[in-house]
Enzyme design. Structure first.
Site, PDB file in Angstrom:
ATOM      1  N   GLY A 139       0.817  -1.202   0.000  1.00  0.00           N
ATOM      2  CA  GLY A 139       0.000   0.000   0.000  1.00  0.00           C
ATOM      3  C   GLY A 139       0.852   1.255   0.000  1.00  0.00           C
ATOM      4  O   GLY A 139       2.029   1.225  -0.372  1.00  0.00           O
ATOM      5  N   CYS A 140       0.261   2.360   0.412  1.00  0.00           N
ATOM      6  CA  CYS A 140       0.965   3.646   0.436  1.00  0.00           C
ATOM      7  C   CYS A 140       2.288   3.521   1.175  1.00  0.00           C
ATOM      8  O   CYS A 140       2.327   3.090   2.328  1.00  0.00           O
ATOM      9  CB  CYS A 140       0.088   4.694   1.112  1.00  0.00           C
ATOM     10  SG  CYS A 140       0.936   6.250   1.441  1.00  0.00           S
ATOM     11  N   PHE A 141       3.376   3.903   0.518  1.00  0.00           N
ATOM     12  CA  PHE A 141       4.694   3.641   1.115  1.00  0.00           C
ATOM     13  C   PHE A 141       5.060   4.544   2.272  1.00  0.00           C
ATOM     14  O   PHE A 141       6.011   4.271   2.998  1.00  0.00           O
ATOM     15  CB  PHE A 141       5.798   3.629   0.067  1.00  0.00           C
ATOM     16  CG  PHE A 141       5.865   4.798  -0.896  1.00  0.00           C
ATOM     17  CD1 PHE A 141       5.285   6.036  -0.646  1.00  0.00           C
ATOM     18  CD2 PHE A 141       6.568   4.657  -2.099  1.00  0.00           C
ATOM     19  CE1 PHE A 141       5.384   7.089  -1.534  1.00  0.00           C
ATOM     20  CE2 PHE A 141       6.678   5.708  -3.000  1.00  0.00           C
ATOM     21  CZ  PHE A 141       6.073   6.924  -2.724  1.00  0.00           C
TER      22      PHE A 141
END
Length: 351
Positions: A139-141
């Site tokens: 997902g969002c890093f």
């Protein structure tokens, strides 16, 4: 903001505080896409004070916020139109492209700081002798990186965010978000296996997101948010695959997730020169630890533990990869929804 142009906003100002206050209240119902993430927020700075000079000034400030967001959104839409075709939406593509469809990219790496903003260690190699490497995507890093750099024991030497598993060399953020690079937002971890086990980091990976969501994670949709593990040797492959099967069974056993695990497990050797990972822009590195960072993380931990190590790890690898973090640690600090956003930036002190 469909049909809500800047000229219209300005025309609603009126001659004084009443017009400005009305415009500010109207702005509360407008959903404003916010850079650099592909999500949206609701502007909530409505002017509640009576029509005074001070209220007018505050309302004008709200107008500036709305107008600025409008201009920013239009610029991003124009960039994405230049990048790709009409198949690309602001949320990214929901199918993987072929190599022939990928953007060309560039030979030069994107510039980043030489030093980790939290750990104070180098951001690039050569790494000290004995270090190992782990690349994953869940997902969002932003939140993914912070969760790992906080793991205790001094075993995490460095972390970095970037783009992995695709075809375009050294892509930009906008290019990755278009879906036309094949990359997913990823984290590279350099760690000391004498202080922390690969399995410890792997457990955090599994438990910190919902690996059953296919092309997305939470509010973030598109191939650039798919879950992935990228192995550098056969031992990593075996451990990744065995842990995936175990966690899949654990999730289904308590009816969590959206179905079977969709995490891809791919060899770094499948990419030219083993280049599975490319560094993201500097402003993304350790983003959540930087001043004025937006506290955003769309990960959806299922609060389901990875089963006991001995129950799934291949017997011949158990001695080498035995976990160093205890069950007490996981009970106190294991991933839960929004835990990364609310946590301090410094590594966890445990025990």
């Amino acid at each position: 903001m469909p049909g809500f142009g800047l000229a219209f906003l300005l025309s609603r100002l009126g001659d004084g505080a009443r017009g400005a206050s009305a415009l500010a209240k109207r702005a509360t119902a407008v959903r404003l896409p916010l850079r650099p993430r592909q999500t949206s927020i609701v502007a909530t700075r409505a002017a509640k004070e009576p029509p005074t000079q001070a209220g007018s000034k505050r309302s004008l400030a709200t107008l500036a916020l709305v107008a600025g967001a409008f201009r920013s959104t239009k610029r991003r839409e124009q960039r994405l139109r230049r990048i790709g075709s009409s198949r690309v939406a602001l949320g990214g593509m929901m199918r993987m492209i072929s190599p022939d469809e990928a953007l060309p990219g560039r030979e030069t790496e994107l510039p980043i700081s030489s030093t980790h903003a939290v750990l104070g260690t180098p951001m690039k190699g050569p790494w000290p002798e004995g270090m190992d490497m782990f690349v994953f995507a869940n997902g969002c890093f932003w939140g993914s990186e912070k969760g790992v750099w906080r793991l205790p024991g001094g075993g995490i030497y460095a972390t970095a965010v970037g783009y992995a598993g695709g075809f375009t060399p050294n892509p930009t953020y906008e290019e990755a978000c278009s879906g036309l690079t094949g990359h997913t937002e990823a984290v590279k971890v350099v760690f000391d296996p004498e202080k922390i086990s690969l399995v410890d980091i792997l457990r955090w990976f599994w438990e910190a997101h919902d690996p059953t969501q296919g092309m997305g994670q939470g509010n973030d949709r598109g191939t650039q948010y798919r879950s992935g593990l990228y192995f550098f040797n056969d031992e990593q492959r075996r451990i990744f695959e065995a842990s995936k099967a175990a966690y899949d069974k654990a999730l289904q056993g308590v009816n969590r997730g959206r179905g079977p695990i969709t995490t891809e497990i791919v060899a770094a050797a499948d990419f030219p020169d083993n280049q599975v990972f490319y560094y993201a822009e500097d402003y993304h590195q350790q983003y959540l630890a930087k001043p004025r960072a937006r506290p955003y993380c769309s990960a959806q931990p299922q609060v389901v533990a990875l089963p006991d190590f001995e129950s799934w790890c291949p017997e011949d690898l158990q001695e080498k990869y035995k976990p160093k973090l205890t069950e007490e640690f996981w009970q106190q600090h294991g991933p839960t929804p929004h835990c990364v956003i609310m946590a301090p930036n410094e590594p966890i002190l445990f025990p």
